[in-house]
Design an enzyme around this catalytic site. Structure first.
Site, PDB file in Angstrom:
ATOM      1  N   LYS A 180       5.710 -10.831 -10.856  1.00  0.00           N
ATOM      2  CA  LYS A 180       6.498 -10.534  -9.659  1.00  0.00           C
ATOM      3  C   LYS A 180       5.587 -10.402  -8.439  1.00  0.00           C
ATOM      4  O   LYS A 180       4.884  -9.426  -8.273  1.00  0.00           O
ATOM      5  CB  LYS A 180       7.311  -9.247  -9.797  1.00  0.00           C
ATOM      6  CG  LYS A 180       8.437  -9.265  -8.787  1.00  0.00           C
ATOM      7  CD  LYS A 180       8.827  -7.983  -8.101  1.00  0.00           C
ATOM      8  CE  LYS A 180       7.983  -7.327  -7.092  1.00  0.00           C
ATOM      9  NZ  LYS A 180       8.059  -7.858  -5.724  1.00  0.00           N
ATOM     10  N   THR A 235      -0.247   4.000  -4.544  1.00  0.00           N
ATOM     11  CA  THR A 235      -0.261   5.053  -5.556  1.00  0.00           C
ATOM     12  C   THR A 235       1.162   5.543  -5.832  1.00  0.00           C
ATOM     13  O   THR A 235       1.526   5.822  -6.976  1.00  0.00           O
ATOM     14  CB  THR A 235      -1.191   6.191  -5.103  1.00  0.00           C
ATOM     15  OG1 THR A 235      -2.509   5.630  -4.965  1.00  0.00           O
ATOM     16  CG2 THR A 235      -1.246   7.319  -6.105  1.00  0.00           C
ATOM     17  N   GLU A 255      -3.952  -0.558 -10.407  1.00  0.00           N
ATOM     18  CA  GLU A 255      -5.030  -0.707  -9.426  1.00  0.00           C
ATOM     19  C   GLU A 255      -4.420  -0.274  -8.110  1.00  0.00           C
ATOM     20  O   GLU A 255      -3.635  -1.005  -7.525  1.00  0.00           O
ATOM     21  CB  GLU A 255      -5.514  -2.160  -9.420  1.00  0.00           C
ATOM     22  CG  GLU A 255      -6.935  -2.288  -8.934  1.00  0.00           C
ATOM     23  CD  GLU A 255      -6.977  -2.532  -7.458  1.00  0.00           C
ATOM     24  OE1 GLU A 255      -7.149  -1.540  -6.713  1.00  0.00           O
ATOM     25  OE2 GLU A 255      -6.831  -3.676  -7.054  1.00  0.00           O
ATOM     26  N   CYS A 289      -7.835  -3.096  -0.663  1.00  0.00           N
ATOM     27  CA  CYS A 289      -7.813  -1.790  -1.332  1.00  0.00           C
ATOM     28  C   CYS A 289      -9.199  -1.157  -1.294  1.00  0.00           C
ATOM     29  O   CYS A 289      -9.330   0.046  -1.211  1.00  0.00           O
ATOM     30  CB  CYS A 289      -7.297  -1.916  -2.745  1.00  0.00           C
ATOM     31  SG  CYS A 289      -7.883  -3.374  -3.591  1.00  0.00           S
ATOM     32  N   GLU A 385      -4.654   6.549   3.092  1.00  0.00           N
ATOM     33  CA  GLU A 385      -4.978   5.124   3.185  1.00  0.00           C
ATOM     34  C   GLU A 385      -4.129   4.488   4.291  1.00  0.00           C
ATOM     35  O   GLU A 385      -2.907   4.560   4.267  1.00  0.00           O
ATOM     36  CB  GLU A 385      -4.677   4.435   1.847  1.00  0.00           C
ATOM     37  CG  GLU A 385      -5.056   2.972   1.853  1.00  0.00           C
ATOM     38  CD  GLU A 385      -4.810   2.287   0.511  1.00  0.00           C
ATOM     39  OE1 GLU A 385      -3.736   2.505  -0.077  1.00  0.00           O
ATOM     40  OE2 GLU A 385      -5.696   1.534   0.065  1.00  0.00           O
TER      41      GLU A 385
END
Ligand code: NAP
Ligand code: MG
Length: 483
Positions: A180, A235, A255, A289, A385
């Site tokens: 996906k 996350t 990840e 990331c 982030e």
């Protein structure tokens, strides 16, 4: 409308509409204009794709193919990607926004390299023979076996590369896949499925269900006949996937995000450190990331480094990816543009904007490379982030202090260390809680280097031989050979 060949779901080797006929629009972030409509998979379509993958795994030619044949097909897919670099690069730039030269000469060959590298492992997935001490006489050995049907859920920052990180080892190990892609960037995954068929990877081995996270993504992670999910993204979504995976206790690799510390000691080659730290945060418009988004600079060189970095940031050409002078493109979607813009407002309140902080132009989702200074360590722009071209620069005095600051994060994905002292380099690398540490470099990736996170940056690793553990299970076979 742009000329896009593959826009429908890829299930069992066929191109099919969603069962309810639903479609969604994918947008070029450089213009805000619709590129094309793409089929929107829902739970029933995901179920169809899982059935096709299961059939290919249990009964299809994939599971009966010799490792050498699987290896050859993966190698051919790598070759086809290299040959397709112009069209695949064009699609990636249209859909994601990144500079065309970076897509064609960077992302596409990187993805090809994954298939070439992992192709070699298809013939080298081995067990062990084990001398056991139980009473009797036995021949005991382990087999490393494919898991079965794996669900791969991919984000929009490196759509093709992260897809290759997952598809290549999953297939090398003999699994079948339901993939996906992100709703913002579905096009390169569909084209990859076409190339995979051409490479001789049988129908049903690589299925692609384009759609939304709440629909196709959630259905895949909860599906009882999916043996594993490998996810890259935020996350928060990672937590949701973990909950969904609880039903059949499927394996999960995560990840997730990062807020990676990049540390400049006073004995570093400052010219290299400044250039490397600029790339560390501004490459791909900061949508990486592993981006070096927290920059810690020793007080003796702080002013010089910040001035150098400001000059670098101001010299970067931001523009449409199809303009060859563009070094970075827009951020990948309107939604993400608004998220990063909000952090720019927060950063202006929490600290000082040394350069940048604004939108560029009125059309498309372009943002200035931005440096924020003078924040406290608990500022949101230091803790959270941002995933955009925004770095926070902070002064430090001692090594012990900067190690503590660097590790004071819920994330642990990557880190950078710049120093000319080899002992400092290794000592600090050992102390940093991060899955990858670069020394006098940043953002070096290779198919042979394991990549992944500690702490809330995730579970498991991509790439290297390590990743094969995440796509196989171990079976122990114990045979009595007593007379
Ligand atoms: P996200 O929600 O984590 O999306 C990543 C992938 O997960 C997409 O394919 C997404 O589909 C899918 N997804 C979303 N909700 C799901 C669910 N409930 N179940 C299964 N799959 C689901 O990330 P985002 O919202 O696009 O970006 C948010 C933030 O994530 C970014 O600002 C950044 O901080 C972080 N991020 C990190 C990485 C990384 O490389 N570690 C990459 C991208 C983003 P849709 O596309 O349809 O939502
Ligand atoms: Mg798009």
């Amino acid at each position: 409308m742009s000329n896009i060949e593959f826009t429908r779901l890829h299930i069992g080797g066929e191109w099919v509409d969603a069962l309810d006929g639903a479609e969604f629009e994918t947008v070029n972030p450089a213009t805000g204009e619709v590129i094309t409509k793409v089929s929107e998979a829902k739970a029933a379509d995901v179920d169809r794709a899982v059935k096709a993958a299961r059939e290919a795994f249990e009964n299809g030619p994939w599971s009966r193919m010799k490792p050498k044949e699987r290896a050859a097909a993966l190698w051919r897919l790598g070759d086809l990607l290299v040959a397709d670099a112009e069209e695949m690069g064009r699609i990636e730039t249209l859909d994601q926004g990144k500079p065309y030269l970076a897509a064609k000469n960077g992302d596409v060959p990187t993805a090809a390299g994954l298939f070439h590298y992992m192709s070699g492992y298809a013939t080298k997935i081995e067990g062990e023979t084990i001398p056991i001490s139980a009473p009797g006489d036995y021949h005991t050995y382990t087999r490393r076996e494919a898991l079965g049907v794996v669900g791969l859920i991919v984000p929009w920052n490196f759509p093709l590369v992260i897809t290759a990180w997952k598809v290549a080892p999953a297939l090398a190990a003999g699994n079948t896949v339901v993939l996906k892609p992100a709703e913002a960037t579905p096009l390169s995954a569909l084209r990859l499925a076409h190339l995979a068929l051409e490479a001789g990877i049988p129908p049903g081995v690589l299925n692609v269900v384009t759609g939304f996270g709440s629909g196709a993504g959630a259905a895949l992670s909860v599906h009882p006949d999916v043996d594993k999910v490998s996810f890259t993204g935020s996350t928060a979504t990672g937590r949701r996937i973990l909950e969904a995976a609880g039903g059949n206790l499927k394996r999960v690799t995560l990840e997730l995000g990062g807020k990676s510390a990049n540390i400049i000691f006073p004995d570093a080659d400052l010219e290299a450190a400044i250039a490397g730290s600029s790339d560390a945060i501004f490459y791909n418009a900061g949508q990486a990331c592993a981006a070096g988004s927290r920059l810690y600079i020793h007080e003796d060189v702080y002013d010089e480094v910040v001035a150098g970095l400001v000059a670098k940031a101001q010299a970067i050409t931001v523009g449409d990816g199809f303009d060859e002078s563009s070094e970075i493109g827009p951020v990948a979607s309107k939604e993400h543009f608004e998220r990063v813009s909000n952090y720019l407002r927060i950063g202006a309140e929490e600290g000082t904007i040394a350069t940048g902080g604004n939108r560029i132009g009125e059309k498309g989702y372009f943002l200035e490379p931005t440096i924020i200074t003078g924040t406290s360590e608990d500022a949101r722009v230091v803790k959270e982030e941002i995933f955009g071209p925004v770095v926070v620069a902070t002064k430090f005095t001692t090594e012990a202090e900067v190690v503590q600051l660097a590790n004071d994060s819920r994330y642990g994905l990557a880190a950078g260390v710049w120093t000319s002292n080899v002992a400092t380099a290794h000592r600090v690398a050992n102390k940093l809680r991060a899955g990858t540490v670069w020394v006098n470099a940043y953002g070096v990736f290779d198919p042979s280097m394991p990549f992944g996170g500690m702490k809330e940056s995730g579970w498991g690793r991509e790439m290297g031989h390590e990743v094969l553990h995440d796509y196989t299970d171990v079976k122990t076979v114990c045979v009595s050979i007593a007379e």
